[in-house]
Design an enzyme around this catalytic site. Structure first.
Site, short mmCIF file in Angstrom:
data_model
loop_
_atom_site.label_atom_id
_atom_site.label_comp_id
_atom_site.label_asym_id
_atom_site.label_seq_id
_atom_site.Cartn_x
_atom_site.Cartn_y
_atom_site.Cartn_z
N SER A 1 14.53 20.37 -17.64
CA SER A 1 13.34 21.16 -17.89
C SER A 1 13.71 22.38 -18.70
O SER A 1 14.79 22.94 -18.51
CB SER A 1 12.73 21.57 -16.55
OG SER A 1 11.90 22.70 -16.71
N GLU B 1 8.86 7.36 -17.20
CA GLU B 1 7.52 7.88 -17.43
C GLU B 1 6.98 7.46 -18.80
O GLU B 1 5.81 7.09 -18.95
CB GLU B 1 7.52 9.41 -17.33
CG GLU B 1 7.82 9.91 -15.92
CD GLU B 1 8.02 11.41 -15.90
OE1 GLU B 1 7.08 12.13 -15.54
OE2 GLU B 1 9.13 11.87 -16.28
N LYS C 1 15.80 20.79 -12.42
CA LYS C 1 15.13 19.50 -12.58
C LYS C 1 15.99 18.42 -13.22
O LYS C 1 16.77 18.68 -14.13
CB LYS C 1 13.87 19.68 -13.46
CG LYS C 1 12.77 20.51 -12.84
CD LYS C 1 12.18 19.91 -11.59
CE LYS C 1 11.40 18.64 -11.83
NZ LYS C 1 10.18 18.83 -12.58
N HIS D 1 0.83 -1.21 0.00
CA HIS D 1 0.00 0.00 0.00
C HIS D 1 0.86 1.26 0.00
O HIS D 1 0.43 2.30 0.47
CB HIS D 1 -0.94 0.03 1.22
CG HIS D 1 -1.74 -1.21 1.43
ND1 HIS D 1 -3.06 -1.31 1.09
CD2 HIS D 1 -1.40 -2.42 1.95
CE1 HIS D 1 -3.52 -2.52 1.41
NE2 HIS D 1 -2.52 -3.21 1.93
#
Lengths: 481, 481, 481, 481
Positions: free
Chosen positions: B296, B309, B302, B175
């Site tokens: 970025s 992804e 970043k 979880h």
């Protein structure tokens, strides 16, 4: 149909390294792995957005200058440079570089070659996160307009076909069993209604697409005194996004477009199925013109309804794109994630599939020929008027359920005798209900059609009116478009 | 990733007409409508099959000659001509013509230009229906081999990573809450198992793909004394199809490949999710090397896990292809329908997505670095040893349910006090169960790990063995491949 | 079909609170919100697993006692108590309590009422995470066995139908256009092959399902000297899971079952489509017996193929379940997440849909009657022998492409004249190719069938052999089952 | 959540035969096979429509009497009888009979027991084809109203939560990497926007659902002088269907509902993901109250976000229902086919899943607590202000691209030194750009937030306004509902 470059060998070779610096290379020690570059580059897909990207950048640059955020002369240089870049791409002269990842950086890097340092001011007060979704919304608005126009053309073709075959009677089917006679025009108007709902859905989608995200920055808004409303006006957006975090992470408009496209393809697939079934030798209602059929490499007699089959099959492809984007979005935390890049391929391919399908059907429909005699014979044969017999008994006072049961037995009897209704004597009718009288023998297809004289029903006078109304609705749309 | 041609303008212009005759033009009065040609042409997709198509034709021609169905010299001309065609395509010199519909007719038409009338004998005793599925099965067998090889490389990378971080302890999660401490190597071996099942599924799919359909004709078999077994031998197929109708309409092997690919992408998406979560600042277990991160355009600090992804997002794409083919096949009557053409784009795009994802992960994994100290701290903090405390009580004779309840209350107490387990005194422990004795204070992460000494468990000696076994399994596969 | 309780009002009222304590209530200050209880309870779905759950617990308890982990007398009490619980559920006497969440806690709580403190030792050395997946794997193994048995019955029905209609000739179709004549038995055997592949896929799935996860604990293994191999033997599992983290998070076997079920439903949907099309008035090859048709509430003449239509439609439902589980699994980090609970409803509903569909088809098929005369007439009419004419010319030395073109022109000529092939004179034939000689007039359907005498072809002697082989394969399966 | 009857044994036993006659038994020689009855019965699903079915029948009967189609006294008996039937069902006293197939025939048969022959007149001038879709449209209108109301409650909960945590600052994320600081309220308002679009989509769907099909008969209209407009008024429909064939075969409104539901579940899944991630020990921004968490059967310390996990997982279920209906509709010829029956289960289950998910989130959100200190620390730590530094340089005249590159290098330097921005000296700043001056040291999170003072941006004054506007929009909706 999605056009695609020749790909006989698997083209997975990473791009050559050593090109121009990444926009973010300052922070990195090591260059990007070549396999990563190949895996992450989106230029093959997103270059389709170049016009929208340039339009957005021009509007952004002008606004920055008006607001005093960048010098006026820089803005002018940027605009001039971007217009040159657009011409280069229009003319196929643009040097696309996969190592620059995407359409945005390709254009900005080229701009820098043309106008020098001024180009470095263009990305002030924006991020690729708000830029890319602005581009895609601009594109989607145009795609919706193209789609609605194609739907209207297809509706026009349906009306042309219906009007040209105004007298044709076909058996209506439920469960692919002959049910009740119909006017072909009535049947075709059912599709008119479906495509009308499709157009309405795309219009609803347009209203939610017509929202400017630019000015949202990476996710939090930008720390500059920008004028979002002016940019919206220049780009033709109806509204500003209300929340910058939502603005960069929302792809509902893509899902909604794909859901509307899937529904529309589903409608086409139903029409396609009927073209296939009706042009079979067994049905034989429909004659495919040679120009819209294809043959077989081995069976010299074949004329196949390939267009209908492919439209039917490509329905699955659009369903797949819908599912693919829904799956991609599921469980994504806010705000922007790179996953969102995968919205574009699905959008473009679904649009191509839908538009080409609508267009080929709009061309094909007016060319279809119907064998009206054969269709009428089918509508007359067998027991297609059984419901009318039951309704006849109801009019004579028999409760419907009893009437239905009596006619059911009559059908069973007639079938056993190998007779159609018109071959039965009054005495035979009366064996099953005393409600049958001499006028039952006059019941025929024309009477059955005319009797269904209710709004939406198949009675010829209703259908004539329906055709006129449909034509007027269509004309009204084209006036407003 | 699927490479695609530049498509800045929508490329839906029909091909120029007036080219060479269709193979079936004898039966037709009128030429094909240009929109129909554009809509039905598959050459942009199916040209990828040219090597398989030529190999199949060569085997077919040789067999026809051996069986006396065509003259030996014609077969020789055909073979020679086809080899020239293959070289032309290999070299990018082949004149593809969309108006010839597909790869088969393009190659046959070119063959005719090279060897004249003999080419007209090649299509004896076959149909495009059995030809195209033969080509696709040949291709699929190679695609499966490539996929399994990529899976093995990825498994190798997992083992390399596990071995290089053999001592790293992480908190195991359920979880997404810390549950029990684990060896990182144990965690990585879970993925080894997943990819092992994937490879087994592809192997099962291969067995059902490895069936020669050629000789089935359009659907009914062919009226020539062909030798199907000889063709199967030459092309390397293990079996002949048993039923010609099934042979031309069966695409189970495509569905099965796509289902296995979807499952494999799902596994990658789980690994990808962990790369994303673990490389967040908050988790911080994983340091992405620069070469596998991107930055970025607006936020200079970043370093984003874009590869992970994109793999996660592209999972949806493969799901979409699976659904698309299942939808296409649903409700199709036998035997061949043009709908089946849509199998190839889904297959090729799914293969490209899967292979490129497997490959980029296989490169990325060995480059990942772990912050073992931080992970160990997380595995130790909080109440990750609560289960071990309950098990401790069980060993002291407390029934498990009572032990669990006592430790639950202990956790609530400690949390209220702001203390971890190691900060509690024996007296505090004993407030919740008299089963606690002095040795409870010795319980730590190392003891907890070592205690799970069951097959499949995280005890270090088990994991060492598991790593060795996994390496041996992998080596055995590469010996057999 | 999925049975479901009456639900006229929306039954979303949360369960009454104040029942027995949750297994984890020690750690919590506040009781669970009632809406949360209603939302998270799975008892309506997972109670189907009660036999598997009890069998697993019995095997676990016996092993714990043998290993000295719990007292022998406690194990005996547990086993006795669980057997009582099983009888209560069998008899519909069990007091299910939704506030206890799931089947596992319901059974354990009931056991505690029956045997007292001993029940508290049952959960030693296991977690619900390994328990639930053990239950589901036990269930899945049985479901696969049921499915394969149903597939074999359906294959038997296909053979019965084929043998009973051994002489029936039908037109074979491609693109739903008549292509070449076929034996009906040949056509039915195509489905035999499909269902054979289905059975093979389920068998492959079984091999990957037949793995014991128990002993994996929550995710890391358990700190007790358990004997996993003994539990596997008692429960009939072939193998132990290799990695405890994978064991609790892996649902590949569910995906694989659903993918196989989706493929199998797709096959049924193709057969269903043919039942619908063939029983239309226009085709008329197939007569639906009354017992397998339904009527209309309004049209007294109707006999509708509802079973076939519903099977076709329910294919979509199984596709939906497959997609639903794939979507659920995508991007889940390891190990167990509550998301996994959603595997069971999809599994059970897909199994119910598939099994009931297989069973109703197995009953319906032998009851179908064919109108052999009508089918033969359709197979003879038109130009179904065009390919045979082309092949005739090839045998006379004409290259296939020329032969095909000549016959194409012949068809166009005959169509213009309104004649079938049998109505043409030799002179008319020879207008299109000098290869035609007097024996061309002898070409008929029987000759066309007999000529396709290749492995898999429709020649009657091939089909007789194929029927015998299929029967033997089926008998071999039933001997091994 | 979908409630379901106990189903421990597979309940596939066909219903007992010999019950009341089918409505269409007159035409049939043999009774329906019991397996067919079990397979085709829909009563377990469609009984949920009983209120709508009875309302539709009452309006229909009254209209028939007003139009003189049936006697007034029969209509009165019918209405009285139907009201009794409704009470019986309301009270759970109704004797459902599966052998009567569906809710319509169950109600009609019961009516006949109550009012005798008059009941036989109720089905005059209608068919189950137009009846069932009228029922489903009535139901769908209510379901949409329920859904929109639940969405508004959830939006209210979001606002409550946002207002209660008005000062909380969190790190905004892109790629799950810290990007820029945000107000939590801003983040929550992003979801407010999503659910607002959802409500708008359901409203658009309502407009296309709010169409009366009754009067379309089986497919062609009915041969009686019915008054469709009066029925529409009595049942509260806004419009009449325009085409009877379309009316009985159209299920677009089901697809559209499911697509809107899928999109809405996707939004919930994103929120759910954030609940899961934010309540992990590592993030720790969110504290789940005990009433909305569940524990572990084995790990005493666990508090798990099960509600969020289940909502995330059930997203897949709704996707599955959408796909299932799209697949079912694909390629169906007009008009009614039995396939359409499968629309209802998907609709009902999707509605149950969506509504229960919306409701449990609406309860849970206001109970969530945030650890504002921890969130602020995370928003401050690291290099979250890097964009602001770049923007600072831009304001000092540095072109954005140069500013971005300079800050990128600064981050790399600081990281190497193990320092945050606030630990750097001005001299260190100026090593990377001369644009840095003393005021750079004043840059902090508050300043960064306040600077994003654009429409949609995170500046506190913008968010205060946005909260007020959102509250007003919500109140306006509740006034109009």
């Amino acid at each position: 149909m999605v056009k695609r470059a020749p790909a006989p060998k698997r083209p997975r070779q990473p791009a050559a390294a050593g090109g121009p610096a990444k926009p973010w290379s300052g922070r990195f020690d090591a260059p990007t792995d070549q396999a990563v570059e190949a895996y992450t580059a989106s230029i093959d897909v997103d270059r389709r957005l170049y016009r929208q990207d340039i339009a957005g950048s021009i509007a952004h640059a002008r606004m920055l200058a008006r607001q005093g955020i960048i010098p006026q002369e820089d803005a002018e240089a940027i605009v001039r440079g971007l217009e040159e870049v657009r011409r280069e791409i229009d003319d196929g002269q643009f040097p696309w570089r996969p190592e620059l990842e995407d359409v945005h950086m390709n254009i900005e890097a080229r701009l820098a070659e043309k106008v020098g340092e001024a180009a470095g001011r263009l990305h002030t007060a924006r991020s690729r996160n708000d830029q890319v979704v602005t581009d895609l919304r601009l594109y989607a608005k145009e795609a919706i307009a193209r789609t609605v126009a194609a739907l209207r053309r297809l509706q026009g073709s349906l009306l042309d076909l219906a009007e040209a075959n105004r007298e044709v009677v076909i058996p209506g089917y439920t469960h692919l069993q002959r049910a009740q006679p119909l006017l072909l025009a009535h049947h075709l108007l059912a599709y008119f209604e479906m495509f009308d709902r499709d157009a309405a859905r795309f219009a609803d989608c347009l209203a939610r697409t017509d929202v400017l995200p630019l000015g949202s920055g990476a996710l939090a808004g930008v720390p500059y005194p920008i004028d979002r409303a002016a940019v919206a006006r220049e780009l033709g957006f109806a509204r500003l996004s209300e929340n910058s975090i939502d603005a960069v992470s929302d792809r509902d408009f893509v899902v909604e477009f794909l859901a509307a496209a899937a529904t529309c393809m589903m409608h086409l697939s139903r029409l396609a199925e009927e073209v296939v079934v009706w042009s079979s030798a067994e049905f034989g209602f429909l004659i495919l013109p040679d120009a819209f059929a294809t043959g077989s490499s081995i069976m010299p007699q074949k004329k196949n309804p390939d267009v209908a089959e492919l439209a039917r099959a490509r329905t699955g492809r659009v369903y797949g794109h819908l599912l693919s984007v829904l799956t991609m979005l599921k469980g994504q935390p806010l705000a922007y994630n790179r996953d969102l890049q995968e919205d574009k391929q699905a959008f473009f391919e679904a649009e191509d599939t839908l538009l080409s399908s609508l267009e080929v059907f709009a061309r094909m429909l007016p060319a279809l020929r119907f064998d009206g005699e054969r269709a009428l014979a089918a509508a007359t044969a067998g027991y297609a008027l059984a419901t009318d017999l039951a309704d006849y008994l109801v009019r004579k006072g028999v409760p419907f359920r009893q009437a239905h049961a009596a006619v059911g037995k009559l059908v069973r009897y007639a079938e056993g005798q190998g007779k159609g209704f018109s071959e039965l004597s009054l005495a035979e009718y009366r064996r099953f209900s005393k409600g049958f009288e001499a006028d039952v023998l006059k019941l025929d297809v024309r009477a059955a059609l005319a009797a269904r004289d209710v709004p939406g029903g198949t009675a010829p006078r209703r259908i004539r009116t329906a055709l006129r109304r449909a034509r007027r609705r269509l004309e009204a749309h084209s006036r407003h478009a």
